[in-house]
Design a protein around this motif. Structure first.
Motif, PDB file in Angstrom:
ATOM      1  N   THR A 112      44.643  29.921  42.407  1.00 33.90           N
ATOM      2  CA  THR A 112      43.333  29.322  42.140  1.00 33.90           C
ATOM      3  C   THR A 112      42.156  30.277  42.345  1.00 33.90           C
ATOM      4  N   CYS A 113      42.398  31.491  42.745  1.00 37.72           N
ATOM      5  CA  CYS A 113      41.282  32.363  43.108  1.00 37.72           C
ATOM      6  C   CYS A 113      41.378  33.735  42.410  1.00 37.72           C
ATOM      7  N   ARG A 114      42.017  34.691  43.072  1.00 31.83           N
ATOM      8  CA  ARG A 114      42.133  36.031  42.479  1.00 31.83           C
ATOM      9  C   ARG A 114      42.904  36.006  41.173  1.00 31.83           C
ATOM     10  N   GLU A 115      43.912  35.165  41.105  1.00 36.32           N
ATOM     11  CA  GLU A 115      44.796  35.150  39.945  1.00 36.32           C
ATOM     12  C   GLU A 115      44.041  34.802  38.656  1.00 36.32           C
ATOM     13  N   PRO A 116      43.288  33.675  38.606  1.00 45.35           N
ATOM     14  CA  PRO A 116      42.546  33.403  37.368  1.00 45.35           C
ATOM     15  C   PRO A 116      41.418  34.410  37.120  1.00 45.35           C
ATOM     16  N   TYR A 154      39.460  33.726  49.511  1.00 43.51           N
ATOM     17  CA  TYR A 154      39.582  32.281  49.681  1.00 43.51           C
ATOM     18  C   TYR A 154      39.023  31.831  51.032  1.00 43.51           C
ATOM     19  N   GLY A 155      38.108  30.862  50.982  1.00 42.00           N
ATOM     20  CA  GLY A 155      37.507  30.321  52.194  1.00 42.00           C
ATOM     21  C   GLY A 155      36.312  31.108  52.694  1.00 42.00           C
ATOM     22  N   GLY A 156      36.008  32.228  52.042  1.00 40.10           N
ATOM     23  CA  GLY A 156      34.906  33.066  52.468  1.00 40.10           C
ATOM     24  C   GLY A 156      33.590  32.685  51.809  1.00 40.10           C
ATOM     25  N   GLU A 157      32.589  33.475  52.094  1.00 38.87           N
ATOM     26  CA  GLU A 157      31.269  33.295  51.493  1.00 38.87           C
ATOM     27  C   GLU A 157      31.279  33.802  50.053  1.00 38.87           C
ATOM     28  N   LEU A 158      30.273  33.405  49.286  1.00 42.08           N
ATOM     29  CA  LEU A 158      30.172  33.826  47.890  1.00 42.08           C
ATOM     30  C   LEU A 158      30.178  35.348  47.766  1.00 42.08           C
ATOM     31  N   LEU A 159      29.547  36.038  48.708  1.00 39.73           N
ATOM     32  CA  LEU A 159      29.512  37.497  48.679  1.00 39.73           C
ATOM     33  C   LEU A 159      30.927  38.085  48.669  1.00 39.73           C
ATOM     34  N   GLN A 160      31.855  37.491  49.401  1.00 41.20           N
ATOM     35  CA  GLN A 160      33.232  37.982  49.423  1.00 41.20           C
ATOM     36  C   GLN A 160      33.895  37.819  48.054  1.00 41.20           C
ATOM     37  N   TYR A 161      33.560  36.755  47.352  1.00 41.70           N
ATOM     38  CA  TYR A 161      34.078  36.546  45.996  1.00 41.70           C
ATOM     39  C   TYR A 161      33.483  37.575  45.037  1.00 41.70           C
ATOM     40  N   GLU A 162      32.210  37.888  45.231  1.00 41.58           N
ATOM     41  CA  GLU A 162      31.560  38.897  44.389  1.00 41.58           C
ATOM     42  C   GLU A 162      32.195  40.269  44.599  1.00 41.58           C
ATOM     43  N   ILE A 163      32.472  40.606  45.853  1.00 38.51           N
ATOM     44  CA  ILE A 163      33.121  41.886  46.157  1.00 38.51           C
ATOM     45  C   ILE A 163      34.519  41.916  45.565  1.00 38.51           C
ATOM     46  N   CYS A 164      35.228  40.811  45.690  1.00 40.90           N
ATOM     47  CA  CYS A 164      36.563  40.706  45.099  1.00 40.90           C
ATOM     48  C   CYS A 164      36.491  40.912  43.587  1.00 40.90           C
ATOM     49  N   MET A 165      35.538  40.285  42.940  1.00 45.58           N
ATOM     50  CA  MET A 165      35.375  40.399  41.489  1.00 45.58           C
ATOM     51  C   MET A 165      35.097  41.844  41.085  1.00 45.58           C
ATOM     52  N   GLU A 166      34.246  42.506  41.826  1.00 43.17           N
ATOM     53  CA  GLU A 166      33.916  43.901  41.521  1.00 43.17           C
ATOM     54  C   GLU A 166      35.151  44.796  41.693  1.00 43.17           C
TER      55      GLU A 166
END
Length: 144
Positions: A14-18, A119-131
């Motif tokens: 549901t997160c990194r995979e998609p 997963y479960g982190g702040e939006l910034l962590q998702y942004e870093i993951c995306m980058e």
């Protein structure tokens, strides 16, 4: 080896995979490779994590009606590449009957650091993951 299908696998799907799926689909815009995401433990079909969806949308990527689905034996074939984000998950996938062509993303891209699960982190962590994913997926696309 030329692959006709690439599957990104994580625990829930549901997160990194998609996110990785969407990035590689965009990189393969005119290439006939099927790209999908699966979870190793999908008890019911969940939508994409809202923060992951938001980070994709900010980057102009929209996955309509995405739902997590379970990795199954039928997903494995000689022309399917299965990609995990860390060694532990690769080992779990390799325990499945019929598992083949399973790699950690960093094995294919030469990157030193594995993609951290936001997963479960702040939006910034998702942004870093995306980058980070974006950089790795560009390398992956050029090697495939």
């Amino acid at each position: 080896m030329i692959y006709k299908k690439v599957i990104f696998v994580g625990r829930r799907g549901t997160c990194r995979e998609p996110m990785a799926m969407a990035l590689l689909q965009r990189a393969f815009d005119r290439c006939p490779v099927e790209v999908c995401a699966r979870g190793l433990v999908v008890l019911f079909s969940e939508p994409m994590n809202p923060k992951a969806e938001e980070v994709l949308a900010v980057n102009g990527i929209f996955l309509q009606d995405y739902r997590a689905s379970q990795l199954s034996q039928e997903d494995f074939s000689d022309d399917t590449l299965v990609i995990t984000f860390h060694q532990d998950m690769k080992e779990k996938v390799m325990e499945l009957e019929g598992a083949k062509n399973v790699y950690v993303l960093t094995e294919l891209t030469g990157d030193e650091l594995e993609i951290i699960d936001p997963y479960g982190g702040e939006l910034l962590q998702y942004e870093i993951c995306m980058e980070t994913l974006g950089n790795s997926i560009r390398k992956l696309a050029s090697t495939l």
